[in-house]
Design an enzyme around this catalytic site. Structure first.
Site, PDB file in Angstrom:
ATOM      1  N   PHE A 108       0.940  -1.199  -0.037  1.00 46.73           N
ATOM      2  CA  PHE A 108      -0.061  -0.016  -0.094  1.00 46.73           C
ATOM      3  C   PHE A 108       0.843   1.287  -0.071  1.00 46.73           C
ATOM      4  CE2 PHE A 108      -2.131   3.465   2.075  1.00 46.73           C
ATOM      5  CZ  PHE A 108      -3.377   3.475   1.498  1.00 46.73           C
ATOM      6  N   LYS A 140     -25.594 -15.670  -6.669  1.00 46.35           N
ATOM      7  CA  LYS A 140     -24.512 -16.095  -5.725  1.00 46.35           C
ATOM      8  C   LYS A 140     -23.098 -15.670  -6.283  1.00 46.35           C
ATOM      9  CE  LYS A 140     -22.232 -20.408  -3.329  1.00 46.35           C
ATOM     10  NZ  LYS A 140     -22.251 -21.649  -3.313  1.00 46.35           N
ATOM     11  N   ASP A 198     -19.225 -15.368  -6.103  1.00 46.49           N
ATOM     12  CA  ASP A 198     -18.308 -15.949  -5.441  1.00 46.49           C
ATOM     13  C   ASP A 198     -16.945 -15.432  -5.912  1.00 46.49           C
ATOM     14  OD1 ASP A 198     -17.113 -18.048  -4.282  1.00 46.49           O
ATOM     15  OD2 ASP A 198     -18.034 -19.730  -5.655  1.00 46.49           O
ATOM     16  N   MET A 199     -16.160 -15.944  -5.244  1.00 50.25           N
ATOM     17  CA  MET A 199     -14.356 -15.190  -5.519  1.00 50.25           C
ATOM     18  C   MET A 199     -13.709 -16.345  -4.604  1.00 50.25           C
ATOM     19  SD  MET A 199     -12.021 -13.577  -4.175  1.00 50.25           S
ATOM     20  CE  MET A 199     -10.910 -12.238  -4.368  1.00 50.25           C
ATOM     21  N   ASN A 200     -13.015 -17.071  -5.703  1.00 51.23           N
ATOM     22  CA  ASN A 200     -12.132 -18.488  -5.143  1.00 51.23           C
ATOM     23  C   ASN A 200     -10.909 -18.427  -5.116  1.00 51.23           C
ATOM     24  OD1 ASN A 200     -14.466 -20.279  -4.240  1.00 51.23           O
ATOM     25  ND2 ASN A 200     -14.994 -19.916  -6.439  1.00 51.23           N
ATOM     26  N   CYS A 219     -19.950 -14.913  -1.386  1.00 55.13           N
ATOM     27  CA  CYS A 219     -19.276 -16.171  -1.402  1.00 55.13           C
ATOM     28  C   CYS A 219     -17.874 -15.925  -1.566  1.00 55.13           C
ATOM     29  CB  CYS A 219     -19.914 -17.210  -2.104  1.00 55.13           C
ATOM     30  SG  CYS A 219     -19.442 -18.744  -1.898  1.00 55.13           S
ATOM     31  N   SER A 220     -17.002 -16.680  -1.015  1.00 54.75           N
ATOM     32  CA  SER A 220     -15.528 -16.570  -1.329  1.00 54.75           C
ATOM     33  C   SER A 220     -15.124 -17.904  -1.048  1.00 54.75           C
ATOM     34  CB  SER A 220     -14.843 -15.492  -0.858  1.00 54.75           C
ATOM     35  OG  SER A 220     -13.535 -15.266  -0.926  1.00 54.75           O
ATOM     36  N   GLY A 246     -16.479 -20.368   0.101  1.00 57.67           N
ATOM     37  CA  GLY A 246     -16.927 -20.456   1.461  1.00 57.67           C
ATOM     38  C   GLY A 246     -16.836 -18.867   1.978  1.00 57.67           C
ATOM     39  N   ASP A 295     -17.762 -10.513   5.706  1.00 57.91           N
ATOM     40  CA  ASP A 295     -17.181  -8.880   6.403  1.00 57.91           C
ATOM     41  C   ASP A 295     -18.377  -8.119   6.259  1.00 57.91           C
ATOM     42  OD1 ASP A 295     -16.781  -7.530   3.993  1.00 57.91           O
ATOM     43  OD2 ASP A 295     -15.413  -8.932   3.553  1.00 57.91           O
ATOM     44  N   GLU A 298     -37.269 -39.037   4.832  1.00 59.21           N
ATOM     45  CA  GLU A 298     -36.320 -37.900   5.012  1.00 59.21           C
ATOM     46  C   GLU A 298     -37.120 -36.893   4.369  1.00 59.21           C
ATOM     47  OE1 GLU A 298     -31.635 -39.432   5.385  1.00 59.21           O
ATOM     48  OE2 GLU A 298     -32.554 -39.823   3.638  1.00 59.21           O
TER      49      GLU A 298
HETATM   50  C1  DGJ Z   1     -16.699 -22.062  -3.637  1.00 61.32           C
HETATM   51  C2  DGJ Z   1     -18.183 -21.779  -3.094  1.00 61.32           C
HETATM   52  O1  DGJ Z   1     -18.039 -21.812  -1.769  1.00 61.32           O
HETATM   53  C3  DGJ Z   1     -19.040 -23.219  -3.270  1.00 61.32           C
HETATM   54  O2  DGJ Z   1     -20.137 -23.163  -2.365  1.00 61.32           O
HETATM   55  C4  DGJ Z   1     -19.226 -23.231  -4.744  1.00 61.32           C
HETATM   56  O3  DGJ Z   1     -20.023 -22.388  -5.274  1.00 61.32           O
HETATM   57  C5  DGJ Z   1     -18.030 -23.408  -5.676  1.00 61.32           C
HETATM   58  N1  DGJ Z   1     -17.133 -22.257  -5.254  1.00 61.32           N
HETATM   59  C6  DGJ Z   1     -18.077 -23.401  -7.146  1.00 61.32           C
HETATM   60  O4  DGJ Z   1     -17.213 -23.382  -7.695  1.00 61.32           O
END
Ligand code: DGJ
Length: 750
Positions: free
Chosen positions: A281, A477, A479-481, A527-528, A530, A535, A615
């Protein structure tokens, strides 16, 4: 008036319903911090501090030859840099002449109605319309660097937010090597630090340790708020517990790299700071330019950790979350990820929708794998158009067919990412972060898009907007993985690369802002991988976040426990998944999975076709129970009734604020022979009232069989006094089997 200026003593006092916060301007113009704690009447806290000559401490020029006044020991509101305070710092500035000095004096203050705004960053808002802003201006007379210290005062909510507007009022360029959002000195007391560390699939594990003379930092350098540490921490009395003790909370409204530090100094005064991480930074401020920091939400409880959590829960629900789904009931969804991963076609999805409709689910969410050449997680990110090899009928028709079955439709996207094996990368390889001459580190075989560039954000926005506007999509959803690495923007000059990390965040927030503004009816779930971006920054755009990729309910107890210290259950994405669990292989009853998932947004992530008829019938009952207690679960006060891992069970409760009802949840995590009886004392009830018990789990757990005991104990009693339940508690019957869960509802009847 919650902000008072006392001209005689030069004190500025902020009062909220139960807290007071005081600072003082000394005759030399030093801005000193005097107090934050339980609300007090008119008092000048100057009397708490005495000045002594401490050897080897620097003395500011104004006090010469007085050696008793030193920045090194003075409690300060926002300490300067390089001028004699050797403790952890909140700002670091490199001036045009190369000097590393920043020395601030009070220049004025102003009280305004409403909550201050921070441009281009998410922040809390004035939900009830009675917030006030205190702006205290301090400046460095030599360089012209000016700080507007911003305090958002939420009197009823018992919250003070802080941020800083850094202005270069000088004549030369100033480089900020650190620009934190807050600093606070707590001159007396011995304190513990509670923080929430973790890893992928096991986020927000609670850890508590004493603050000592070492600098301790809670931080993420990953470009996300991270699985590894959450941008929330608590500093509390060594003996504080759920119901007793002084506790300070600091929560960062930011989703990128952050750092929070705590240090006990040589005279046992504690300083805490929080802000954007200063690794990678360096922000350049030309004359006249302004840098605004993200916000920190500060709260204080004199009555222990539960009360502190309640303050944050309410504040996040009312003053952070916003939009259509802030308070309205959100649909119960079935997510395709753990049902079929990448292996689906339009036909299998429609079959899944049929099954989902039969069990009472309200929305089908199509997770990863529907776009580009996405048959595994190695390709396709960036190509946000439907994969017609899998979805032959096309997305529009699929959505229509799902809608025709009575279900809403939701979709997954990962907008910030790009695979090298994608049309987008082939067209724009320079849109991914990479350093000149270096191959960037891949993570999940993907790279990060350079969202510091407006044309990249525009492109991603257009691709997302096309999908959302052409199809009846009611949920996204987001996401960011992966974590960021190789952060370098091809569009910024060499000297400005230290801005790229934060500019990425500004680009992301711009994108999220545009999507939520232009598609206000779409429910966004953050989501990232999970819960790596769980935050308050993300919560300004999405009222719920997928809490963890670990759907094992027994681990989830742990994850949701840690999460509950700062975040309300209405934000916690939580699903019932298959057994044995896909992450751990552990088998658990579907009832237990549901009891745990109900302490969140609630949904399913499995293939119902693989379930037995019993179930499926049970799922219908779970949905009935969740619906029945929806308001109590989402809006009630949350009580942690066990300390995680300390008992062979975990227990927690939702109680209506007026004490009219409560839902008690217990999961036995370590079943034992010849059990000690489980006795739980409830909280938040009306001691003089009588409550009627409904056992919602009666059908779903086994009691100890008769071969071990002479009789099966079964409670016949259904009416209990509130004081009895709170002070003597409720005793459960002995239970049997794998991870039984109990759910008891108490309703005030007299
Ligand atoms: C990470 C997410 O947390 C999961 O729930 C799922 O959406 C996968 N990515 C999909 O690539």
């Amino acid at each position: 008036m919650s902000i008072l200026f006392n001209e005689e003593h030069n004190t500025i006092t902020i009062n909220t319903k139960n807290t007071s916060y005081q600072m003082r301007v000394s005759s030399e113009g030093f801005l000193q911090h005097l107090y934050y704690g339980k609300r007090i009447g008119e008092e000048n806290f100057r009397y708490l501090y005495h000045n002594y000559d401490r050897a080897c401490a620097g003395n500011p020029d104004e006090v010469f030859p007085n050696r008793a006044i030193s920045f090194d020991t003075m409690p300060q509101e926002f300490p300067g840099y390089g001028v004699g305070d050797y403790r952890i710092h909140a700002i670091a500035a490199r001036n045009a002449d190369g000097s590393y000095g920043a020395d601030f004096r009070y220049a004025g203050h102003e009280v305004t109605k409403g909550k201050y705004k921070i441009s281009n960053l998410p922040s809390s808002y004035d939900y009830s319309g009675d917030a006030e802003t205190l702006t205290v201006t301090v400046n460095d007379k030599i360089t012209g660097l000016t700080l507007e210290l911003l305090y958002g005062v939420f009197e009823d909510e018992d919250v003070i937010t802080r941020a800083v507007r850094v202005v270069n009022n000088g004549k030369g360029e100033i480089a900020l090597d650190r620009a934190f959002s807050m600093s606070m000195d707590i001159p007396f007391g011995k304190w513990d630090l509670v923080h929430f560390h973790g890893k992928h699939a096991l986020e927000r594990q609670t850890e508590r340790e004493p603050l000592t003379h070492l600098v301790k930092s809670v931080e993420s350098r990953r470009g996300t708020s991270s699985h590894q540490e959450n941008p929330f921490m608590i500093v509390c009395d060594r003996k504080a517990d759920e119901d007793h003790g002084r506790c300070y909370g600091m929560m960062f409204v930011y989703s990128g790299s952050f750092k929070a530090e705590a240090e006990v100094d040589q005279i046992n005064s504690t300083r805490v700071t929080m802000g954007i991480h200063d690794d990678q930074f360096e922000w350049h401020l030309m004359p006249g330019e302004v840098f605004e920091t993200p916000e920190v939400i500060m709260a204080y409880s004199g009555e222990g950790l539960t009360e502190l959590s309640h303050i944050y829960h309410k504040f996040i629900r009312r003053n952070i979350c916003r939009g259509k789904y802030q308070f309205t009931r959100r649909p119960i969804l079935l997510n395709s990820w753990e049902a079929s991963y990448f292996d689906f076609t339009d036909e299998t999805l429609l079959a899944l929708a049929d099954e989902a409709a039969k069990i009472g689910v309200e929305m089908l969410v199509l997770d990863d794998g529907w776009f580009g050449d996405r048959n595994s997680d190695n390709a396709g990110l960036g190509d946000w158009y439907v994969n017609e090899n899998k979805i032959k009928c096309g997305l529009k028709s699929l959505v229509e067919q799902v809608n025709a079955k009575g279900l809403k439709f939701g979709i997954w996207m990962e907008p910030e990412m790009i695979n090298e094996d994608s049309d987008l990368y082939r067209a724009h390889p320079d849109w991914a972060f990479a350093m000149p001459g270096r191959k960037p580190a891949r993570s999940r075989n993907q790279l990060v898009l350079d969202l510091s560039r407006k044309e990249v954000v525009d492109y991603v926005y257009d691709s997302m907007a096309k999908i959302l506007s052409e199809n009846n999509i009611e949920y996204l959803k987001w996401d960011m993985n992966r974590s960021l690495s190789d952060v370098y923007s091809a569009a910024l000059p060499a000297a400005r690369q230290g801005e790229t990390m934060h500019r990425f965040m500004l680009g992301l927030y711009d994108l999220m802002g545009r999507i939520t503004e232009n598609f206000p009816d779409v429910l966004v779930e953050g989501c990232s991988g999970g819960g790596a971006r769980f935050d308050a920054g993300i919560l300004c755009y999405s009222p719920q976040i997928w809490c963890s990729d670990d759907t094992d309910p027994i681990h989830r107890l742990n994850i949701q426990y840690g999460t509950s210290f700062g975040y309300p259950v209405s934000t916690v994405g939580s699903h019932v998944s298959a057994s044995p669990n896909h992450q751990t292989g552990r088998s658990t009853p579907i009832h237990t999975r549901a009891v745990v998932a109900m302490s969140g947004t609630f949904g399913y992530e499995l293939d119902p076709a693989k379930l037995s008829d019993e179930e499926k019938e049970e799922i219908r009952d779970q949905i009935r129970i969740f619906d029945k207690y929806y308001d109590l679960i989402q809006g009630g006060l949350y009580y942690r009734l066990s300390e995680i891992g300390e008992e062979p069970y975990e227990a927690w409760e939702f109680a209506a604020e007026d004490g009219s009802e409560a839902l008690l949840n217990v999961v036995v995590t370590n079943i034992q022979p010849n059990q000690a009886l489980i006795n739980i004392r409830l909280k938040g009830l009306d001691p003089d009232a009588v409550y009627e018990l409904t056992d919602e789990s009666e059908k779903y757990f086994s009691r100890i069989p008769t071969m071990y005991t002479e009789e099966i104990h079964k409670h016949e009693k259904t009416l209990f006094r509130g004081d009895a339940l709170m002070y003597a508690g409720y005793t459960f019957e002995m239970v049997f089997g794998d991870y039984p869960a109990m759910q008891l509802y108490f309703r005030r009847v007299k």
